[in-house]
Design a protein around this motif. Sequence first.
Motif, PDB file in Angstrom:
ATOM      1  N   MET A 175       0.832  -1.176   0.000  1.00 55.32           N
ATOM      2  CA  MET A 175       0.000   0.000   0.000  1.00 55.32           C
ATOM      3  C   MET A 175       0.880   1.242   0.000  1.00 55.32           C
ATOM      4  O   MET A 175       1.821   1.343   0.782  1.00 55.32           O
ATOM      5  CB  MET A 175      -0.898  -0.011   1.248  1.00 55.32           C
ATOM      6  N   GLU A 176       0.585   2.149  -0.860  1.00 57.02           N
ATOM      7  CA  GLU A 176       1.278   3.434  -0.913  1.00 57.02           C
ATOM      8  C   GLU A 176       0.407   4.484  -0.235  1.00 57.02           C
ATOM      9  O   GLU A 176      -0.809   4.502  -0.426  1.00 57.02           O
ATOM     10  CB  GLU A 176       1.519   3.857  -2.372  1.00 57.02           C
ATOM     11  N   LEU A 177       1.016   5.341   0.549  1.00 57.11           N
ATOM     12  CA  LEU A 177       0.273   6.416   1.179  1.00 57.11           C
ATOM     13  C   LEU A 177       0.236   7.619   0.244  1.00 57.11           C
ATOM     14  O   LEU A 177       1.281   8.075  -0.223  1.00 57.11           O
ATOM     15  CB  LEU A 177       0.936   6.821   2.503  1.00 57.11           C
ATOM     16  N   ASP A 178      -0.989   8.100  -0.044  1.00 55.66           N
ATOM     17  CA  ASP A 178      -1.100   9.285  -0.892  1.00 55.66           C
ATOM     18  C   ASP A 178      -0.784  10.529  -0.055  1.00 55.66           C
ATOM     19  O   ASP A 178      -0.545  10.456   1.151  1.00 55.66           O
ATOM     20  CB  ASP A 178      -2.477   9.367  -1.547  1.00 55.66           C
ATOM     21  N   ASN A 179      -0.777  11.678  -0.706  1.00 53.43           N
ATOM     22  CA  ASN A 179      -0.400  12.915  -0.021  1.00 53.43           C
ATOM     23  C   ASN A 179      -1.310  13.232   1.166  1.00 53.43           C
ATOM     24  O   ASN A 179      -0.853  13.738   2.181  1.00 53.43           O
ATOM     25  CB  ASN A 179      -0.383  14.085  -1.007  1.00 53.43           C
ATOM     26  N   THR A 180      -2.604  12.932   1.039  1.00 54.45           N
ATOM     27  CA  THR A 180      -3.545  13.192   2.126  1.00 54.45           C
ATOM     28  C   THR A 180      -3.183  12.359   3.351  1.00 54.45           C
ATOM     29  O   THR A 180      -3.149  12.864   4.478  1.00 54.45           O
ATOM     30  CB  THR A 180      -4.987  12.883   1.677  1.00 54.45           C
ATOM     31  N   LEU A 181      -2.909  11.070   3.154  1.00 53.07           N
ATOM     32  CA  LEU A 181      -2.541  10.197   4.268  1.00 53.07           C
ATOM     33  C   LEU A 181      -1.176  10.562   4.831  1.00 53.07           C
ATOM     34  O   LEU A 181      -0.965  10.515   6.045  1.00 53.07           O
ATOM     35  CB  LEU A 181      -2.570   8.732   3.838  1.00 53.07           C
ATOM     36  N   LEU A 182      -0.247  10.926   3.957  1.00 56.54           N
ATOM     37  CA  LEU A 182       1.077  11.349   4.437  1.00 56.54           C
ATOM     38  C   LEU A 182       0.957  12.571   5.340  1.00 56.54           C
ATOM     39  O   LEU A 182       1.601  12.644   6.384  1.00 56.54           O
ATOM     40  CB  LEU A 182       2.007  11.653   3.264  1.00 56.54           C
ATOM     41  N   GLU A 183       0.118  13.520   4.953  1.00 59.88           N
ATOM     42  CA  GLU A 183      -0.066  14.715   5.767  1.00 59.88           C
ATOM     43  C   GLU A 183      -0.766  14.366   7.085  1.00 59.88           C
ATOM     44  O   GLU A 183      -0.367  14.831   8.152  1.00 59.88           O
ATOM     45  CB  GLU A 183      -0.875  15.755   4.999  1.00 59.88           C
ATOM     46  N   ARG A 184      -1.802  13.543   6.995  1.00 56.70           N
ATOM     47  CA  ARG A 184      -2.571  13.193   8.196  1.00 56.70           C
ATOM     48  C   ARG A 184      -1.716  12.468   9.238  1.00 56.70           C
ATOM     49  O   ARG A 184      -1.833  12.716  10.432  1.00 56.70           O
ATOM     50  CB  ARG A 184      -3.754  12.323   7.805  1.00 56.70           C
ATOM     51  N   TYR A 185      -0.868  11.546   8.804  1.00 59.58           N
ATOM     52  CA  TYR A 185      -0.087  10.719   9.728  1.00 59.58           C
ATOM     53  C   TYR A 185       1.380  11.115   9.792  1.00 59.58           C
ATOM     54  O   TYR A 185       2.214  10.352  10.280  1.00 59.58           O
ATOM     55  CB  TYR A 185      -0.223   9.241   9.338  1.00 59.58           C
ATOM     56  N   SER A 186       1.724  12.312   9.343  1.00 58.93           N
ATOM     57  CA  SER A 186       3.130  12.720   9.248  1.00 58.93           C
ATOM     58  C   SER A 186       3.846  12.682  10.594  1.00 58.93           C
ATOM     59  O   SER A 186       5.006  12.280  10.659  1.00 58.93           O
ATOM     60  CB  SER A 186       3.236  14.116   8.631  1.00 58.93           C
ATOM     61  N   ARG A 187       3.180  13.068  11.678  1.00 54.98           N
ATOM     62  CA  ARG A 187       3.848  13.055  12.987  1.00 54.98           C
ATOM     63  C   ARG A 187       4.184  11.632  13.414  1.00 54.98           C
ATOM     64  O   ARG A 187       5.238  11.383  13.989  1.00 54.98           O
ATOM     65  CB  ARG A 187       2.977  13.748  14.034  1.00 54.98           C
ATOM     66  N   GLN A 188       3.282  10.690  13.154  1.00 62.55           N
ATOM     67  CA  GLN A 188       3.552   9.300  13.515  1.00 62.55           C
ATOM     68  C   GLN A 188       4.650   8.713  12.638  1.00 62.55           C
ATOM     69  O   GLN A 188       5.468   7.938  13.103  1.00 62.55           O
ATOM     70  CB  GLN A 188       2.283   8.452  13.381  1.00 62.55           C
ATOM     71  N   ILE A 189       4.651   9.073  11.378  1.00 63.32           N
ATOM     72  CA  ILE A 189       5.656   8.559  10.456  1.00 63.32           C
ATOM     73  C   ILE A 189       7.053   9.015  10.890  1.00 63.32           C
ATOM     74  O   ILE A 189       8.034   8.281  10.716  1.00 63.32           O
ATOM     75  CB  ILE A 189       5.329   8.990   9.004  1.00 63.32           C
ATOM     76  N   LEU A 190       7.144  10.184  11.497  1.00 63.85           N
ATOM     77  CA  LEU A 190       8.439  10.697  11.952  1.00 63.85           C
ATOM     78  C   LEU A 190       8.951  10.008  13.209  1.00 63.85           C
ATOM     79  O   LEU A 190      10.133  10.100  13.533  1.00 63.85           O
ATOM     80  CB  LEU A 190       8.356  12.206  12.198  1.00 63.85           C
ATOM     81  N   VAL A 191       8.090   9.307  13.921  1.00 61.83           N
ATOM     82  CA  VAL A 191       8.504   8.594  15.132  1.00 61.83           C
ATOM     83  C   VAL A 191       9.290   7.350  14.724  1.00 61.83           C
ATOM     84  O   VAL A 191       8.809   6.537  13.933  1.00 61.83           O
ATOM     85  CB  VAL A 191       7.276   8.198  15.987  1.00 61.83           C
TER      86      VAL A 191
END
Length: 115
Positions: free
Chosen positions: A1-17
């Motif tokens: 599954m690829e994360l689109d820009n909307t999902l990347l923005e929504r979960y960006s803080r978690q992705i940085l952890v």
Amino acid sequence: MELDNTLLERYSRQILVDDIGYDGQVRLLNHRVTIQGPPQWMHLAGRYLQAAGVGVSYHSGEPSADRIRIHLETGEMDDFYIPLDVSGDSAQIVTTMGLALSQLLLMLVHKEVRR
């Protein structure tokens, strides 16, 4: 599954952890759980998990008054229980739930979803 820009923005803080990252967020988005427990606490737990990207459904059967049961719908792990000290104040219950749900999220991040 690829994360689109909307999902990347929504979960960006978690992705940085470090403990979650991009791949971990994708895993969270692929997990579904069923929650059972006292309605006010069951729905609070559900909102917490949904905010992290986990799919949530609620079981309206006979709830236990002193715990929340979270069932991973793929059956890949035992049910996860959060004890509730209903005699204590609600702030303590929220704190206990937050810590337990954070632990559950990390367990889900490190568990592959089998389909």
